[in-house]
Design a protein around this motif. Structure first.
Motif, PDB file in Angstrom:
ATOM      1  N   UNK A   1       8.040  12.667  12.413  1.00 50.85           N
ATOM      2  CA  UNK A   1       7.594  11.461  11.723  1.00 50.85           C
ATOM      3  C   UNK A   1       8.341  11.253  10.421  1.00 50.85           C
ATOM      4  N   UNK A   2       8.804  12.339   9.807  1.00 44.08           N
ATOM      5  CA  UNK A   2       9.642  12.212   8.618  1.00 44.08           C
ATOM      6  C   UNK A   2      10.411  13.506   8.394  1.00 44.08           C
ATOM      7  N   UNK A   3      11.562  13.391   7.764  1.00 50.43           N
ATOM      8  CA  UNK A   3      12.410  14.528   7.398  1.00 50.43           C
ATOM      9  C   UNK A   3      12.703  14.433   5.909  1.00 50.43           C
ATOM     10  N   UNK A   4      12.449  15.523   5.200  1.00 53.45           N
ATOM     11  CA  UNK A   4      12.606  15.517   3.748  1.00 53.45           C
ATOM     12  C   UNK A   4      13.408  16.730   3.323  1.00 53.45           C
ATOM     13  N   UNK A   5      14.389  16.508   2.455  1.00 52.89           N
ATOM     14  CA  UNK A   5      15.213  17.604   1.949  1.00 52.89           C
ATOM     15  C   UNK A   5      14.520  18.274   0.777  1.00 52.89           C
ATOM     16  N   UNK A   6      14.418  19.607   0.843  1.00 57.03           N
ATOM     17  CA  UNK A   6      13.753  20.387  -0.195  1.00 57.03           C
ATOM     18  C   UNK A   6      14.758  21.160  -1.030  1.00 57.03           C
ATOM     19  N   UNK A   7      15.766  21.740  -0.388  1.00 57.95           N
ATOM     20  CA  UNK A   7      16.730  22.571  -1.089  1.00 57.95           C
ATOM     21  C   UNK A   7      18.083  22.412  -0.416  1.00 57.95           C
ATOM     22  N   UNK A   8      19.111  22.994  -1.025  1.00 63.15           N
ATOM     23  CA  UNK A   8      20.462  22.872  -0.487  1.00 63.15           C
ATOM     24  C   UNK A   8      20.835  24.011   0.435  1.00 63.15           C
ATOM     25  N   UNK A   9      19.945  24.964   0.636  1.00 65.98           N
ATOM     26  CA  UNK A   9      20.244  26.111   1.479  1.00 65.98           C
ATOM     27  C   UNK A   9      19.131  26.316   2.500  1.00 65.98           C
ATOM     28  N   UNK A  10      19.212  27.398   3.255  1.00 64.10           N
ATOM     29  CA  UNK A  10      18.296  27.648   4.364  1.00 64.10           C
ATOM     30  C   UNK A  10      16.877  27.896   3.869  1.00 64.10           C
ATOM     31  N   UNK A  11      15.906  27.335   4.595  1.00 67.05           N
ATOM     32  CA  UNK A  11      14.494  27.592   4.316  1.00 67.05           C
ATOM     33  C   UNK A  11      14.073  28.854   5.063  1.00 67.05           C
ATOM     34  N   UNK A  12      13.439  29.787   4.338  1.00 68.66           N
ATOM     35  CA  UNK A  12      13.087  31.085   4.923  1.00 68.66           C
ATOM     36  C   UNK A  12      11.616  31.203   5.288  1.00 68.66           C
ATOM     37  N   UNK A  13      10.714  30.629   4.503  1.00 68.55           N
ATOM     38  CA  UNK A  13       9.272  30.768   4.757  1.00 68.55           C
ATOM     39  C   UNK A  13       8.563  29.467   4.407  1.00 68.55           C
ATOM     40  N   UNK A  14       7.458  29.219   5.114  1.00 71.87           N
ATOM     41  CA  UNK A  14       6.565  28.091   4.838  1.00 71.87           C
ATOM     42  C   UNK A  14       5.139  28.615   4.900  1.00 71.87           C
ATOM     43  N   UNK A  15       4.312  28.276   3.903  1.00 72.15           N
ATOM     44  CA  UNK A  15       2.920  28.730   3.905  1.00 72.15           C
ATOM     45  C   UNK A  15       2.050  27.690   3.195  1.00 72.15           C
ATOM     46  N   UNK A  16       1.183  26.952   3.929  1.00 71.54           N
ATOM     47  CA  UNK A  16       0.293  25.974   3.283  1.00 71.54           C
ATOM     48  C   UNK A  16      -0.923  26.657   2.671  1.00 71.54           C
TER      49      UNK A  16
ATOM     50  N   UNK B   1       0.805  -1.224   0.000  1.00 69.35           N
ATOM     51  CA  UNK B   1       0.000   0.000   0.000  1.00 69.35           C
ATOM     52  C   UNK B   1       0.827   1.257   0.000  1.00 69.35           C
ATOM     53  N   UNK B   2       2.134   1.148   0.265  1.00 75.05           N
ATOM     54  CA  UNK B   2       2.975   2.338   0.386  1.00 75.05           C
ATOM     55  C   UNK B   2       3.794   2.601  -0.859  1.00 75.05           C
ATOM     56  N   UNK B   3       3.347   2.116  -2.022  1.00 78.75           N
ATOM     57  CA  UNK B   3       4.065   2.385  -3.259  1.00 78.75           C
ATOM     58  C   UNK B   3       3.912   3.828  -3.684  1.00 78.75           C
ATOM     59  N   UNK B   4       4.746   4.216  -4.637  1.00 79.98           N
ATOM     60  CA  UNK B   4       4.735   5.612  -5.090  1.00 79.98           C
ATOM     61  C   UNK B   4       3.416   5.931  -5.781  1.00 79.98           C
ATOM     62  N   UNK B   5       2.839   7.060  -5.436  1.00 76.01           N
ATOM     63  CA  UNK B   5       1.602   7.500  -6.049  1.00 76.01           C
ATOM     64  C   UNK B   5       0.360   7.013  -5.345  1.00 76.01           C
ATOM     65  N   UNK B   6       0.486   6.158  -4.315  1.00 72.95           N
ATOM     66  CA  UNK B   6      -0.694   5.682  -3.600  1.00 72.95           C
ATOM     67  C   UNK B   6      -0.965   6.561  -2.397  1.00 72.95           C
ATOM     68  N   UNK B   7      -2.113   6.286  -1.747  1.00 71.74           N
ATOM     69  CA  UNK B   7      -2.531   7.140  -0.640  1.00 71.74           C
ATOM     70  C   UNK B   7      -1.579   7.050   0.534  1.00 71.74           C
ATOM     71  N   UNK B   8      -0.876   5.886   0.676  1.00 72.28           N
ATOM     72  CA  UNK B   8      -0.012   5.704   1.836  1.00 72.28           C
ATOM     73  C   UNK B   8       1.363   6.347   1.660  1.00 72.28           C
ATOM     74  N   UNK B   9       1.633   6.954   0.519  1.00 71.16           N
ATOM     75  CA  UNK B   9       2.931   7.592   0.297  1.00 71.16           C
ATOM     76  C   UNK B   9       3.012   8.864   1.147  1.00 71.16           C
ATOM     77  N   UNK B  10       3.927   8.937   2.124  1.00 66.99           N
ATOM     78  CA  UNK B  10       3.912  10.074   3.056  1.00 66.99           C
ATOM     79  C   UNK B  10       4.772  11.248   2.632  1.00 66.99           C
ATOM     80  N   UNK B  11       5.434  11.203   1.501  1.00 64.29           N
ATOM     81  CA  UNK B  11       6.417  12.214   1.156  1.00 64.29           C
ATOM     82  C   UNK B  11       5.777  13.390   0.418  1.00 64.29           C
ATOM     83  N   UNK B  12       6.389  14.559   0.633  1.00 62.18           N
ATOM     84  CA  UNK B  12       5.994  15.755  -0.102  1.00 62.18           C
ATOM     85  C   UNK B  12       6.538  15.672  -1.519  1.00 62.18           C
ATOM     86  N   UNK B  13       5.700  15.983  -2.496  1.00 61.94           N
ATOM     87  CA  UNK B  13       6.092  15.874  -3.895  1.00 61.94           C
ATOM     88  C   UNK B  13       6.220  17.263  -4.507  1.00 61.94           C
TER      89      UNK B  13
END
Length: 739
Positions: A643-658, A285-297
């Motif tokens: 619960x998880x750590x994901x790399x987004x960029x190679x430098x400092x993150x300045x802002x987050x807005x959902x 159930x945790x394959x790529x593209x399924x509902x159980x995939x927890x990663x930010x795309x």
């Protein structure tokens, strides 16, 4: 070659040789040298499976020769044996009696290979022995090998050319093919049989020698020692062993469990008992593209090689009414000293707010030019065409998107010089009077803003034109006409009445502001109080002697974070739950609980730069790091680590807005120090709340409050006990001295 002897195979009456096709082997799981091998030749087949195969495939079935024998078999499982050496003439044979099945499954203890045949065997199979290399004895075969070997006997020719002719041009000419030998080559339209001969016999000499291999190894010996304790095993004596082996109790036990033990051994050979079915089910159930995939795309990214070059993003905001449009403020990547040294150069570079659209990820759709770098800006909740922004030089801007306007409104600057506006808040449901008393905003139009800066002040502003100023403007209308307002860029005079006259409605001293509601939760962003959290009331008090209004002193001050506090944000689901981020830690507070934070993280390896609550799940929030990672915290899953750590960029993150586009699509805007805006798609597991998640989180926060109160009482009790103990020691000393 050696003569070939004819071979006849005779098998016992309780077995029957079978030849199974590859399809049958695949169907019954008995593939040669895969499912069954020479070391493990046994395969248990269910009787009903064999009967079903004979019914489905009739005469085509490989078991049709033993149909009646299978039907007469008394038990439910038959034994199929893999005959790797073709002892009985086929690759398999089927055991037809229960006694023969038991005889085959019992372990055979022998030095060689013994085959019990009921009939007299016509060929004797001797046990195989390991061949040993023998010394070479010449019988004259080396001469035959030398005669048959191929040697190069053709003469060798040497072709040379004069050096001066190397690289010389080549000239082609015509000649008569009949004048020279082999001057032409005939290409026949048919195949010449003289050149299509097949070799029917070939003489080859072969010599075999034993392969010698020399190898060595070295292992490092370590002294074995017990880490905890030394012990010695207890052993039976020879007499006790003999009595135990001859006892009737042991014999009865072995007889009672022998059949179950054999079945268990067979099952271990048939299937893997250590296979985790639950884990395999979750992995499916945790394959790529399924509902159980927890990663930010990664959904989209925006950057401009001209306007974002060598700049960082200080603030981002989604457009409140237009989907797919997001605004970012870009600032120079300079320290305060570098800004002072390069102030002349900075005047030539425009300070901008860029508007990006998903329909065109390459070119910004709108540019708002500002007098200086904008550190914070917000859309007006009631009118998205109005934006309020704070600049590096202390100015507050109110550009109108409908007029593409950019007018700077000068605030009262403090004596310390240039002040940068760090945070904004716009009131939507309430308004504030000049005394700091909140009032109901019945018409729902937002007309007040709140700003903060490192000048230790929080200021409340009203963007409506004062009536007194309108009256004075009417009286001096003629004088103003003689000196028109300088407007070299042709900007409309929509906010001309506020130019150089806009003053704050309320001023709260000695604090720095971050967004809250009735009572402010404030974070200081200046030294020496770096990392301090201040809680105060914005209502102004009146001095009894002078009658002047002044702001009250902070009611509580906390030093929790080990660095500058960059985020103070309320939960969208619990108005009394507040997230603060600063230094290498973050904390969660409950308004009204003044003993400290109810949740405080341990120090992380990288500095935390920003934090934001999830807009759809009460238990989830995001923490940005200086190394470009995002920690996703799910308090229902883990409370001691993300619960998880994901790399987004190679430098400092300045802002987050959902931002919530629809119920099936949630986006997360993340900006970095290099001026790139990343749009990430939030997976199903992080956007869909579980059943009663809000209630579970409410109970969890209550438990943490109870824990905090309990430890506070324990601390007070220990302090009281220590004080009483010190007083008792002092009393005893006084009594001793008096004696």
């Amino acid at each position: 070659g050696r003569p070939q002897h004819s071979k006849m195979y005779c098998h016992p009456n309780d077995i029957f040789p079978l030849t199974l096709t590859s399809a049958t082997q695949e169907l019954f799981g008995c593939r040669c040298d895969e499912d069954v091998t020479g070391d493990n030749p046994y395969k248990i087949l269910r009787k009903e499976d064999i009967v079903q195969d004979m019914r489905m495939r009739a005469a085509v079935s490989d078991f049709s020769p033993v149909k009646q024998l299978v039907l007469d078999y008394p038990e439910d499982e038959l034994l199929l044996v893999y005959d790797r050496d073709f002892i009985y003439g086929s690759s398999f044979y089927l055991v037809l009696t229960a006694d023969a099945k038991e005889r085959h499954l019992k372990p055979v203890v022998a030095l060689g290979v013994e085959v019990a045949l009921e009939c007299e065997p016509l060929e004797v199979f001797a046990a195989q022995k390991t061949s040993e290399p023998q010394p070479w004895i010449s019988l004259g075969s080396e001469q035959e090998i030398e005669e048959e070997s191929v040697t190069d006997s053709r003469p060798r020719y040497r072709i040379s050319r004069v050096r001066r002719e190397f690289g010389a041009p080549i000239f082609f000419s015509d000649r008569n093919a009949m004048e020279t030998k082999d001057g032409f080559l005939e290409c026949t339209p048919y195949q010449d049989k003289n050149f299509s001969l097949k070799q029917m016999e070939r003489h080859t000499g072969v010599q075999t020698i034993p392969n010698l291999k020399s190898s060595s190894t070295q292992t490092q010996w370590t002294y074995p020692r017990s880490m905890c304790t030394q012990y010695e095993p207890r052993e039976f004596s020879e007499e006790e062993k003999e009595n135990c082996l001859q006892s009737e109790h042991l014999k009865n036990l072995v007889n009672s469990v022998a059949s179950r033990f054999e079945i268990a051994i067979q099952q271990n050979e048939i299937m893997d008992v250590f296979f985790d079915d639950w884990k395999a089910l979750s992995e499916e159930d945790s394959g790529y593209g399924r509902k159980a995939d927890p990663h930010l795309k990664e959904y989209q990214s925006f950057t401009d090689l001209h306007f974002s070059k060598e700049k960082t993003i200080s603030n981002i905001n989604w457009h409140p009414t237009i989907n797919g449009v997001i605004a970012v403020a870009v600032t120079e990547r300079l320290s305060f000293e570098d800004r002072i040294n390069g102030s002349t150069k900075l005047l030539l570079n425009p300070s901008l707010i860029l508007f990006w659209s998903f329909s065109d990820p390459i070119n910004p759709q709108l540019l708002l030019e500002c007098p200086d770098d904008v550190f914070s800006f917000e859309f007006c909740p009631s009118d998205p065409n109005i934006i309020v922004g704070g600049c590096m030089n202390g100015q507050v801007l109110t550009p109108s998107l409908s007029l593409f306007l950019s007018i700077s409104l000068l605030t009262e600057k403090p004596t310390c010089g240039v002040v940068d506006i760090y945070s904004f808040s716009l009131f939507h449901s309430d308004k504030v009077s000049r005394m700091g008393v909140p009032m109901e905003n019945r018409n729902g139009i937002c007309v007040q803003i709140v700003t903060c800066a490192p000048d230790c002040c929080v200021m409340f502003w009203d963007i409506r034109a004062p009536r007194v100023l309108q009256t004075m403007a009417d009286q001096r209308k003629q004088k103003v006409e003689e000196k028109p307002l300088e407007n070299p860029h042709g900007v409309p005079n929509t906010f001309k009445h506020l130019d150089l006259t806009w003053k704050p409605l309320i001023r709260v001293q000695h604090i720095s502001y971050c967004k809250t509601q009735l009572q402010l939760v404030l974070s200081t962003t200046f030294c020496p109080q770096d990392g301090e959290l201040v809680y105060t009331d914005w209502k102004l008090e009146k001095d009894n002697d002078s009658g002047r209004l002044f702001s009250a002193k902070p009611s509580h001050r906390f030093i929790i974070h080990d660095g500058q506090v960059n985020t103070v944000r309320r939960s969208p689901f619990f108005k009394d739950i507040i997230l603060t981020v600063g230094g290498w830690t973050f904390a969660i507070w409950k308004e009204g609980v003044m003993n400290g934070p109810i949740i405080q993280s341990s120090c992380s390896q990288k500095k935390c730069t920003v934090g934001y609550w999830s807009q759809s799940r009460p238990a989830v929030f995001f923490i940005g790091k200086e190394d470009g990672n995002i920690d996703v915290w799910d308090l229902l899953e883990k409370t001691h680590e993300p619960s998880q750590t994901q790399n987004i960029t190679a430098t400092q993150i300045t802002c987050i807005k959902p931002w919530i586009v629809s119920s099936k699509q949630h986006l997360l805007a993340v900006s970095d120090h290099l001026g790139t805006l990343h749009i990430l798609e939030i997976p199903w597991t992080l956007r869909s709340p579980s059943s009663n998640e809000k209630l579970s989180m409410s109970k969890y926060f209550e438990k943490e409050v109870d824990r905090l109160v309990y430890f506070e009482k324990r601390r007070e009790m220990r302090a009281k006990e220590k004080k009483d103990s010190e007083a008792e020691e002092l009393r005893k000393k006084m009594v001793r001295y008096s004696i």
